[in-house]
Design a protein around this motif. Structure first.
Motif, PDB file in Angstrom:
ATOM      1  N   TYR A 466      29.534  49.600  34.344  1.00  0.00           N
ATOM      2  CA  TYR A 466      29.424  49.478  35.799  1.00  0.00           C
ATOM      3  C   TYR A 466      30.184  50.611  36.475  1.00  0.00           C
ATOM      4  CZ  TYR A 466      27.573  44.754  35.227  1.00  0.00           C
ATOM      5  OH  TYR A 466      26.802  43.672  34.892  1.00  0.00           O
ATOM      6  N   ASP A 469      32.740  51.423  43.360  1.00  0.00           N
ATOM      7  CA  ASP A 469      33.494  52.432  44.106  1.00  0.00           C
ATOM      8  C   ASP A 469      34.865  51.852  44.471  1.00  0.00           C
ATOM      9  OD1 ASP A 469      33.056  50.690  46.157  1.00  0.00           O
ATOM     10  OD2 ASP A 469      31.630  51.951  47.226  1.00  0.00           O
ATOM     11  N   ILE A 471      36.072  50.653  46.998  1.00  0.00           N
ATOM     12  CA  ILE A 471      36.102  49.436  47.800  1.00  0.00           C
ATOM     13  C   ILE A 471      35.967  48.207  46.892  1.00  0.00           C
ATOM     14  CG2 ILE A 471      34.920  48.167  49.620  1.00  0.00           C
ATOM     15  CD1 ILE A 471      33.994  50.833  50.764  1.00  0.00           C
ATOM     16  N   ASP A 472      35.144  48.331  45.893  1.00  0.00           N
ATOM     17  CA  ASP A 472      34.893  47.186  45.008  1.00  0.00           C
ATOM     18  C   ASP A 472      35.840  47.117  43.815  1.00  0.00           C
ATOM     19  OD1 ASP A 472      32.831  46.121  46.423  1.00  0.00           O
ATOM     20  OD2 ASP A 472      31.258  47.180  45.329  1.00  0.00           O
ATOM     21  N   GLN A 475      38.595  44.334  43.120  1.00  0.00           N
ATOM     22  CA  GLN A 475      38.043  42.993  43.024  1.00  0.00           C
ATOM     23  C   GLN A 475      37.222  42.806  41.749  1.00  0.00           C
ATOM     24  OE1 GLN A 475      37.099  40.848  46.621  1.00  0.00           O
ATOM     25  NE2 GLN A 475      34.983  40.871  45.985  1.00  0.00           N
ATOM     26  N   GLU A 476      36.397  43.804  41.454  1.00  0.00           N
ATOM     27  CA  GLU A 476      35.562  43.705  40.245  1.00  0.00           C
ATOM     28  C   GLU A 476      36.441  43.598  39.000  1.00  0.00           C
ATOM     29  OE1 GLU A 476      32.250  43.571  39.831  1.00  0.00           O
ATOM     30  OE2 GLU A 476      31.641  43.907  41.903  1.00  0.00           O
ATOM     31  N   ARG A 478      39.620  42.727  38.788  1.00  0.00           N
ATOM     32  CA  ARG A 478      40.415  41.503  38.776  1.00  0.00           C
ATOM     33  C   ARG A 478      39.586  40.313  38.287  1.00  0.00           C
ATOM     34  NH1 ARG A 478      40.549  37.123  41.787  1.00  0.00           N
ATOM     35  NH2 ARG A 478      39.204  37.992  43.386  1.00  0.00           N
ATOM     36  N   MET A 479      38.388  40.186  38.841  1.00  0.00           N
ATOM     37  CA  MET A 479      37.560  39.035  38.452  1.00  0.00           C
ATOM     38  C   MET A 479      37.173  39.119  36.986  1.00  0.00           C
ATOM     39  SD  MET A 479      35.247  37.750  41.615  1.00  0.00           S
ATOM     40  CE  MET A 479      34.597  39.276  42.237  1.00  0.00           C
ATOM     41  N   GLU A 482      40.177  37.979  34.959  1.00  0.00           N
ATOM     42  CA  GLU A 482      40.406  36.535  35.100  1.00  0.00           C
ATOM     43  C   GLU A 482      39.330  35.730  34.393  1.00  0.00           C
ATOM     44  OE1 GLU A 482      42.683  36.611  39.426  1.00  0.00           O
ATOM     45  OE2 GLU A 482      40.920  35.349  39.166  1.00  0.00           O
TER      46      GLU A 482
END
Lengths: 551, 495
Positions: A466, A469, A471-472, A475-476, A478-479, A482
């Motif tokens: 993947y 950028d 901005i993502d 979050q990407e 981290r998820m 997790e």
């Protein structure tokens, strides 16, 4: 804390001696110098401490002793060659340790075969006394097995009748695949506690030659010299010293000059960062200069550090379920070293460096943790370091720049490194394995050799999973971490191992896949490890009680 | 029931937490869109696609209509909406969340008592995304189902209500898309696009849930849909409003204020149909509500047909709750992603380990209430709550008969009647709960469900009535106008 660094002066279990092109590696296990408490290493039985030294010796033979063309492996004990892995140690060890131990011993056996096949440093095994279980498996890793023809010497794989486990270091596979023993004879052999001696061992292809006891030493020397004569290794070459690794260990980190490991105990993640050298490539880089740098020569130094870091994580950080690989530094510098090493393959040292990287990358492939690679601005996934991307389970490449940072967008640069010199244990390159269903993509990648490929290009070629950028990105990732942490570690190990090795089967893939899976299962079963299981009762005289249902 | 009383749910919000919508931007919101680059960019690129979807799948041939619509302008219970004439494509679909409750804790499941999540917990990413997608998918679906209804509107008042429901379902889609693109990264954006690509009743890309692929061919169906099916939506929103994922909870809490109007449209719509039928019967001196032919001769909906519509929409909507006994629902509850209806008001441990709940099941040919682990009976409980909630409205309908002196009662069919999903999917049951054979079902089903003939009759009544203050002959006028407008108010300027 298990430490993998040692040197011949500190060996407790092996003696390494040299006589021109012949080296002799004598096993002389010190029963009290064990890795853990609670057992003694009688009869040249071994635990991890013995294998750590063996691994060190094999490494040093290649880098420090280019003049050695044949290695004789024997025992310094009179009545026994090697009794295999210590049973009390196995009975007391955690499952995780047993598995790690078996994997490491297998990797070391493979590195012996690698030395013979790829460096023409041949191994001859001289068995006097019994070579039982892991002892015979050690012999199986060599090119030529000689056994004394006396009433005492025998080879055996007594695990099944005696211990209710399997020979865990490739024995079963090598008996039929490498030595090509007929399967019914192999069946007899593997269930025969006392093993096989004398001429029958030769007839059954279990050893190559038996020699009467009185002539044994002489015959071994003769064969060793013949082997040496057939090797193309350079005469008069000078080795380089594998100097002690510099590393700083703290609670949550291990830092080497070119590799750093940071452990996040909450997310159970270790970030392994490989650093390019800070100074540029010397413009006059030459083979002589590389020799002068010796173990500090970056491509070798970084590989040793990475190897040590992986072993450290495997054995000492069992809760760390995810490894994230990053690289950091000047891509041009990495590219220059990569090119230099690959262009000087006529030199034995450059060859050894490539082979060492090949083994280390395989070690990474075989590491049973979730492995990720993050390609961020400032990284240098170039050449051999790009192979890390294809070794991991998923890779994330940051598209574009980071918000406030001046670093240019990340790129990946493929070199010849990805197209031949570093095959996986399945015998083909990581890219070929990756694109098994679209071989044309390998060609498409090849056509972009030495280009700086940005995230879009890498995504189009399928080189990364993947490309979020900035901005993502947080979050990407981290998820991802997790989510991964919420899955069963056992399932992840099994799933990843199944997905990593598409393509052809080799002896190595059989050993690491089929054999290890069965062994892991058997190691967990009551027939082996319950109070009435064979491993626990071994030596007590009591007979194990088996659950008789076949599964 | 008035809109004001339905929206009383907002009373739980603190009055001092009024957040003004920033109308300077393209997308009205109270989520600080201007400082959230990712969100702004994602939504700004999604918005034109949404408008394209509205054009091809939203209300047909209505682009130039000026509609008296309410637009959500804030989340203050005292004045959250304003009314004005708008062309629908110019409606400002925005993103409004109920204000944050400081110190809110996860109300149920194994994380009960932990602070609510402000970010998606990676462990539950997939489950949570699925919940949001399924909820989100229903919103545009109903707009699609109702696309052609305005052509047969029984009045401008009703047409306006239809459009209000449509634009607000559109806004609810925005609310779910907000969650997807803000919190779920790349997959979230892909799912947001997919929400616009699926179509109600499309053979290749249907909407996810069955009821949203059924036709809404006439206004009676529309009222039934808003009463029964939107009430499922309300129950789902109620349970998502209990979510430990706070942004979802806040989104759903505000959506509930709008959803109330949709059920108001359904309930009062049917009540007005009943009123008109009763009035016509009384005028004509017909007392036998079963004399279908006589009633139909009056040009109004006969009451047995109304009951059949209740039977159909009631049972189809019940299927939306999924299997009564469900591992998925147990997982979502245990993870704290979805609570029960009124979770915080229920007096138990909110974790339900070892607890049981009676679920109606077929055992040895009889319906019995069998205790099953409460965790796996989450859907069964929500369905029971739903049936109770429906009963409130049905009671008010029956009051209309009472007042008019017509001997008729609307009843809900048996729980097992005509179900495709759950405990009773494979059996054939009458509206009274009698178990029958498939053959008998096929012979008798027209006793309980509309026949083609019934549908043809309903269709025959669907003639548009577009003069202000006038109503089609099968429906009574409302007692009060929207926003207290007078009876002859021009709710839609067709131009």
């Amino acid at each position: 804390m298990i430490d993998f660094q040692t040197n011949p002066d500190s060996y407790k279990h092996w003696k390494l001696s040299f006589d021109g092109p012949i080296a002799t590696l004598s096993m002389d296990v010190n029963p009290t110098a064990t890795q853990f408490d609670g057992y003694e290493l009688k009869l040249n039985s071994y635990d991890l401490s013995v294998d750590i030294e063996l691994y060190d010796a094999v490494q040093r033979l290649r880098f420090e002793h280019p003049e050695v063309r044949a290695v004789v492996m024997n025992s310094a004990k009179e009545k026994v060659f090697c009794a295999g892995a210590n049973i009390r140690m196995l009975a007391g060890a955690t499952h995780a340790h047993k598995v790690n131990f078996c994997k490491f011993t297998n990797e070391t056996r493979n590195s012996i075969e690698d030395a013979s096949k790829n460096s023409q440093q041949r191994f001859l095994c001289a068995i006097r006394g019994t070579a039982a279980g892991g002892g015979y498996e050690l012999a199986l890793a060599t090119d030529y097995i000689m056994m004394a023809d006396d009433s005492n010497s025998a080879v055996s794989l007594p695990e099944v009748p005696l211990l209710a486990v399997l020979p865990g270091t490739g024995g079963l596979t090598r008996v039929v695949d490498k030595r090509k023993v007929r399967r019914d004879r192999a069946d007899v052999f593997c269930t025969l506690e006392e093993g096989i001696r004398g001429q029958r061992a030769v007839t059954w292809r279990l050893v190559d030659e038996v020699v009467r006891g009185s002539k044994f030493e002489e015959a071994v020397k003769e064969r060793a010299l013949e082997m040496a004569a057939s090797s193309y290794r350079p005469a008069n070459a000078q080795g380089i010293e594998l100097t002690p690794l510099v590393k700083e260990q703290q609670d949550n980190s291990v830092t080497y000059p070119y590799v750093s490991v940071e452990i996040d105990r909450i997310d159970r993640v270790a970030t392994v960062t490989v650093h390019a050298p800070e100074t540029g490539v010397p413009t006059d880089l030459s083979v002589e200069e590389a020799f002068a740098q010796g173990a500090d020569f970056w491509p070798l130094a970084v590989c040793r550090q990475l190897d040590d870091a992986i072993l450290h994580l495997r054995f000492n950080e069992l809760d760390t379920g995810t490894l994230i690989f990053k690289t950091c530094g000047n891509a041009d510098v990495v590219a220059a070293y990569d090119e230099f090493v690959l262009e000087n393959q006529s030199n034995w040292l450059m060859r050894e460096i490539v082979l060492y990287w090949r083994r280390t990358l395989k070690r990474i492939d075989l590491t049973s943790r979730t492995m990720l690679a993050y390609v961020e601005p400032g990284s240098c996934f170039v050449g051999v370091l790009a192979e890390l991307l294809f070794s991991v389970d998923r890779s994330y490449m940051l598209e574009g720049q980071l918000e406030d940072a001046g670093l240019p967008a990340a790129t990946i640069r493929l070199t010849a490194a990805s197209f031949g010199p570093y095959p996986m244990s399945n015998g083909i390159t990581r890219l070929k394995t990756r694109f098994l269903g679209e071989p044309e993509t390998v060609d498409a990648c090849k056509s972009r050799l030495s280009e700086n490929l940005n995230a879009q290009a890498c995504d189009a070629l399928g080189l990364v999973t993947y490309t979020p950028d900035f901005i993502d990105w947080d979050q990407e990732t981290r998820m991802l971490i997790e989510e991964r942490a919420s899955f069963s570690p056992d399932c992840l190990t099994g799933m990843e191992a199944n997905l990593r090795f598409a393509g052809p089967e080799t002896m190595e893939t059989k050993i690491f896949g089929r054999l290890s899976a069965w062994q892991n299962w058997i190691f967990q079963r009551p027939n082996a490890v319950s109070k009435k299981g064979a491993l626990q009762l071994y030596g007590t005289g009591a007979r194990p009680e088996y659950d008789l249902k076949r599964v | 029931m008035s809109e004001e009383s339905i929206s009383a749910g907002l009373g739980t919000l603190r009055e001092d937490s009024m957040v003004e919508v920033n109308y300077d931007e393209l997308i009205p919101n109270n989520v600080d869109l201007s400082t959230d680059l990712r969100l702004k960019r994602a939504l700004e690129s999604w918005q034109p696609k949404f408008l394209d979807w509205w054009k091809v799948a939203g209300p047909a041939d209505t682009r130039e209509f000026e509609v008296y619509l309410r637009t959500a302008v804030g989340v203050d219970p005292k004045g959250w909406a304003k009314f004005d004439y708008l062309k629908m494509p110019e409606y400002r679909w925005g993103i409004l969340l109920a204000p944050k409750e400081e110190g809110r804790m996860i109300p149920c499941g194994k994380h009960k008592g932990e602070p609510v999540w402000q970010e998606v917990p990676g462990e539950y990413r997939a489950m949570l995304r699925r919940l949001v997608v399924v909820q989100g998918d229903t919103e545009p679906a109903s707009v699609e189902q109702q696309r052609y209804l305005s052509k047969t509107a029984p009045s401008l008042y009703d047409m306006r209500n239809l459009f209000q429901v449509n634009v607000e379902e559109g806004r609810h889609l925005w609310a779910m898309v907000y969650l997807l693109v803000k919190y779920f990264g790349r997959d979230g954006r892909e799912e947001a696009e997919a929400l616009l690509q699926r179509r109600s009743a499309d053979a290749d890309r249907p909407r996810i849930l069955g009821a949203f692929n059924e036709e809404t061919p006439d206004w009676l169906s529309f009222f039934m849909f808003t009463f029964f099916t939107d009430r499922d939506g309300k129950m789902q929103l109620e349970s998502l409003a209990q979510s430990g994922f706070d942004p979802l909870s806040r989104s759903c809490r505000f959506m509930l204020t709008e959803e109330a109007h949709h059920m108001f449209v359904g309930e009062t719509g049917i009540a007005r149909v009943i009123q008109r039928t009763c009035d016509a019967m009384n005028e004509a001196g017909i007392t036998n509500a079963r004399d279908i032919e006589a009633v139909r001769n009056l040009g109004v909906i006969d009451l047995p047909t109304l009951q059949k519509k209740v039977n159909f929409h009631g049972s189809v909507s019940r299927d939306l709750f999924g299997s009564e006994v469900s591992t998925n629902a147990a997982n979502a509850f245990n993870a704290g992603l979805k609570g029960r209806f009124g979770e915080t008001k229920i007096d138990d441990d909110h974790q339900l380990e070892g607890a049981v709940y009676p679920v109606t099941r077929l055992v040895d040919g009889c319906f019995i209430d069998e205790d099953v682990p409460a965790l796996s009976a989450i859907n069964a409980r929500l369905l029971d709550d739903y049936i109770k909630d429906c009963q409130g409205g049905i009671k008010r309908w029956n009051k209309v008969f009472e007042k008019a002196g017509i001997d008729f009662q609307i009843t809900q069919p048996h729980k097992a009647f005509s179900r495709m999903i759950g405990e009773f999917a494979d059996i054939f049951v009458t509206t009274d709960g009698e178990i029958i054979s498939e053959q008998e079902w096929n012979q008798r089903k027209t006793e309980w469900l509309c026949t083609d003939e019934d549908n043809v009759y309903i269709q025959s009544l669907m003639n548009p009535c577009m003069k202000k203050g006038e109503y089609a002959g099968w429906i009574a006028s409302p007692r009060i106008g929207i926003n207290n407008q007078p009876g002859d108010f021009e709710y839609v300027k067709i131009g």
